[in-house]
Design a protein around this motif. Structure first.
Motif, PDB file in Angstrom:
ATOM      1  N   LEU A 120       0.761  -1.178   0.086  1.00 26.61           N
ATOM      2  CA  LEU A 120      -0.065  -0.074   0.118  1.00 26.61           C
ATOM      3  C   LEU A 120       0.824   1.384   0.053  1.00 26.61           C
ATOM      4  O   LEU A 120       0.699   2.256  -0.459  1.00 26.61           O
ATOM      5  N   ALA A 121       1.909   1.140   0.552  1.00 28.89           N
ATOM      6  CA  ALA A 121       2.849   2.369   0.623  1.00 28.89           C
ATOM      7  C   ALA A 121       3.507   2.418  -0.590  1.00 28.89           C
ATOM      8  O   ALA A 121       3.633   3.703  -1.153  1.00 28.89           O
ATOM      9  N   SER A 122       3.905   1.448  -1.365  1.00 25.18           N
ATOM     10  CA  SER A 122       4.512   1.486  -2.713  1.00 25.18           C
ATOM     11  C   SER A 122       3.369   2.298  -3.651  1.00 25.18           C
ATOM     12  O   SER A 122       3.703   3.080  -4.308  1.00 25.18           O
ATOM     13  N   ALA A 163       8.957   4.034  -3.908  1.00 31.24           N
ATOM     14  CA  ALA A 163       7.975   2.998  -4.111  1.00 31.24           C
ATOM     15  C   ALA A 163       8.462   1.577  -4.815  1.00 31.24           C
ATOM     16  O   ALA A 163       7.943   0.706  -4.345  1.00 31.24           O
ATOM     17  N   THR A 164       9.490   1.943  -5.541  1.00 32.35           N
ATOM     18  CA  THR A 164      10.186   0.555  -6.155  1.00 32.35           C
ATOM     19  C   THR A 164      10.736  -0.318  -4.960  1.00 32.35           C
ATOM     20  O   THR A 164      10.536  -1.610  -5.101  1.00 32.35           O
ATOM     21  N   PHE A 165      11.330   0.264  -4.095  1.00 29.89           N
ATOM     22  CA  PHE A 165      12.026  -0.571  -2.981  1.00 29.89           C
ATOM     23  C   PHE A 165      10.738  -1.082  -2.219  1.00 29.89           C
ATOM     24  O   PHE A 165      10.952  -2.181  -1.569  1.00 29.89           O
ATOM     25  N   LEU A 190      18.508  -1.239  -3.984  1.00 28.50           N
ATOM     26  CA  LEU A 190      17.293  -0.334  -3.916  1.00 28.50           C
ATOM     27  C   LEU A 190      17.419   0.667  -2.944  1.00 28.50           C
ATOM     28  O   LEU A 190      17.107   1.813  -3.182  1.00 28.50           O
ATOM     29  N   MET A 191      17.744  -0.032  -1.861  1.00 21.30           N
ATOM     30  CA  MET A 191      17.894   0.851  -0.596  1.00 21.30           C
ATOM     31  C   MET A 191      19.050   1.833  -0.775  1.00 21.30           C
ATOM     32  O   MET A 191      18.845   3.059  -0.383  1.00 21.30           O
ATOM     33  N   MET A 192      20.240   1.377  -1.373  1.00 26.13           N
ATOM     34  CA  MET A 192      21.441   2.116  -1.756  1.00 26.13           C
ATOM     35  C   MET A 192      20.692   3.495  -2.462  1.00 26.13           C
ATOM     36  O   MET A 192      21.233   4.596  -2.496  1.00 26.13           O
ATOM     37  N   ILE A 193      19.839   3.029  -3.438  1.00 27.15           N
ATOM     38  CA  ILE A 193      19.637   4.222  -4.717  1.00 27.15           C
ATOM     39  C   ILE A 193      18.556   4.969  -3.778  1.00 27.15           C
ATOM     40  O   ILE A 193      18.879   6.155  -4.136  1.00 27.15           O
ATOM     41  N   ILE A 215       8.749  -0.710  10.885  1.00 28.81           N
ATOM     42  CA  ILE A 215       9.396   0.416  11.249  1.00 28.81           C
ATOM     43  C   ILE A 215      10.220   1.226  10.012  1.00 28.81           C
ATOM     44  O   ILE A 215      10.141   2.366   9.766  1.00 28.81           O
ATOM     45  N   LEU A 216      10.997   0.639   9.208  1.00 28.09           N
ATOM     46  CA  LEU A 216      11.489   1.068   7.921  1.00 28.09           C
ATOM     47  C   LEU A 216      10.536   1.371   7.067  1.00 28.09           C
ATOM     48  O   LEU A 216      10.897   2.528   6.614  1.00 28.09           O
ATOM     49  N   ILE A 217       9.293   0.920   6.810  1.00 27.22           N
ATOM     50  CA  ILE A 217       8.481   1.549   5.883  1.00 27.22           C
ATOM     51  C   ILE A 217       7.894   2.915   6.349  1.00 27.22           C
ATOM     52  O   ILE A 217       7.772   3.680   5.727  1.00 27.22           O
ATOM     53  N   ALA A 218       7.316   2.849   7.739  1.00 25.71           N
ATOM     54  CA  ALA A 218       6.956   3.983   8.305  1.00 25.71           C
ATOM     55  C   ALA A 218       7.913   4.995   8.078  1.00 25.71           C
ATOM     56  O   ALA A 218       7.773   6.318   7.847  1.00 25.71           O
ATOM     57  N   PHE A 219       9.384   4.789   8.686  1.00 26.63           N
ATOM     58  CA  PHE A 219      10.115   5.768   8.494  1.00 26.63           C
ATOM     59  C   PHE A 219      10.380   6.422   7.210  1.00 26.63           C
ATOM     60  O   PHE A 219      10.417   7.506   6.811  1.00 26.63           O
ATOM     61  N   LEU A 220      10.423   5.436   5.989  1.00 27.57           N
ATOM     62  CA  LEU A 220      10.672   5.838   4.714  1.00 27.57           C
ATOM     63  C   LEU A 220       9.333   6.910   4.178  1.00 27.57           C
ATOM     64  O   LEU A 220       9.743   7.878   3.594  1.00 27.57           O
ATOM     65  N   ILE A 221       8.428   6.521   4.535  1.00 27.59           N
ATOM     66  CA  ILE A 221       7.293   7.320   4.163  1.00 27.59           C
ATOM     67  C   ILE A 221       7.190   8.780   4.738  1.00 27.59           C
ATOM     68  O   ILE A 221       7.219   9.710   4.134  1.00 27.59           O
TER      69      ILE A 221
END
Length: 364
Positions: free
Chosen positions: A25-27, A52-54, A95-98, A215-221
């Motif tokens: 959903l975040a993507s 979004a790709t990650f 993808l995280m590096m990008i 946690i990672l998804i929430a932080f990224l958003i």
């Protein structure tokens, strides 16, 4: 990675499904929505797409661990783990590096080194893990991934410092622009995430993987939603710079009076998001000479603007004392050009050596 007894753990599967759905959903949210909800800043579109790709890769990782693990290769644990770990290593890690690269907006960094670094992962996993089925491939893969992570972190430390200097030299307001704190946090999360991904035992580690993923998804958003898009630096008239026989140091001598007239006396510095490019246009010069002028003065552009804003704040406070008018620190900080009280408080203490309230008490 996910054993059959793990699939029978209903609480774990609920958490696993929640992480999968949250990532998916975040993507979709980042792909389909062009504007931010958490802030009014203009979003960096490239960063939103890569993030979004990650996140899509995170969701797919959950799908292929279950699909390959419980359906396709449920009776071949070794090959199953080898394939899944290779898929994760060749999607999630690069993808995280990008994404981290795209958070740094001072210049466009090449992605080909990241792509090239994937080749040994494929070779090690396919030859030693799948064809030879040699358990030693896990040690080789962990060592190689550790080398990649260490190299990447070292690079990011220097890149983030360079990015911070670029911000100081080109932007008056750094709120919603700086990324070094989130970079450190994100790299730490990435390392923890990776450690869990390469840990094959224990139900506790399985739970921690999913919690870490959430946690990672929430932080990224949150980070993508609050990071402001920065316009690329305007190109200077290099033909003029090359053909002119006048030294740049001599050319910058006239900038001081121009700044006093068009920036200080006109109170231009009170405008939010006043960039070096904008200021150079307002005073009738170019970015190169204006930047050279600040370097000669031994200050950054950000420090110059903050000094003017703080002096403006101090003056209106003294005026309020003389006229017995009520004075609100937060309100006057905003009137002095600062986007938030927090930014003002940090800049004031760095410039004066004490907090604004301590200075006000001293003045009275």
């Amino acid at each position: 990675m996910y054993e059959q007894d793990g699939l029978q753990d209903h609480y774990y599967m609920i958490l696993y499904g929640a992480a999968t759905m949250f990532a998916a959903l975040a993507s979709l949210y980042l792909l389909l929505r062009r504007r931010n909800i958490l802030s009014e800043t203009e979003p960096p579109i490239a960063l939103r797409r890569w993030t979004a790709t990650f996140l899509a890769a995170v969701a797919m990782s959950h799908v292929w661990w279950i699909g390959i693990g419980s359906i396709i290769l449920k009776d071949n644990l070794f090959v199953r783990n080898a394939i899944n770990i290779m898929l994760d290593s060749m999607t999630l890690v690069p993808l995280m590096m990008i994404v981290l690269f795209r958070m740094l907006q001072d210049r466009r960094r090449p992605l080909w080194p990241i792509i090239v670094s994937l080749i040994p992962i494929a070779v090690i996993t396919i030859y030693l893990g799948i064809i030879e089925r040699n358990p030693i491939y896990e040690d080789y893969l962990r060592t190689y991934l550790l080398i990649i992570a260490t190299t990447f972190i070292i690079y990011m430390v220097f890149a983030v410092r360079q990015y911070g200097k670029w911000l100081q030299d080109n932007y008056a307001d750094l709120e919603h622009k700086e990324v070094w704190q989130s970079m450190i946090l994100m790299v730490v999360i990435l390392l923890i995430f990776y450690c869990y991904k390469t840990n094959f035992g224990g139900n506790l580690s399985e739970y921690l993987v999913q919690l870490n993923t959430l946690i990672l998804i929430a932080f990224l958003i949150c980070r993508v939603e609050t990071l402001q898009k920065l316009n690329e630096a305007q190109e200077d008239n290099f033909e003029e710079l090359i053909t002119s026989n006048e030294p740049a140091s001599k050319r910058s001598d006239h900038i001081g009076p121009l700044l006093r007239k068009h920036c200080e006396e006109s109170l231009l510095y009170l405008q939010n998001d006043l960039t070096l490019n904008r200021l150079s246009t307002e005073i009738g010069t170019n970015r190169t000479y204006l930047s050279a002028y600040f370097q000669q003065q031994g200050i950054t552009y950000n420090a110059y603007i903050n000094r003017l804003r703080i002096e403006h704040f101090m003056q209106i406070y003294r005026d309020s004392i003389d006229t017995n008018k009520p004075f609100s620190v937060q309100e006057k900080a905003t009137e002095s050009g600062f986007q938030s009280y927090r930014t003002f408080a940090i800049a004031f203490k760095n410039f004066i050596g004490m907090t604004a309230r301590e200075w006000m008490e001293k003045e009275t």
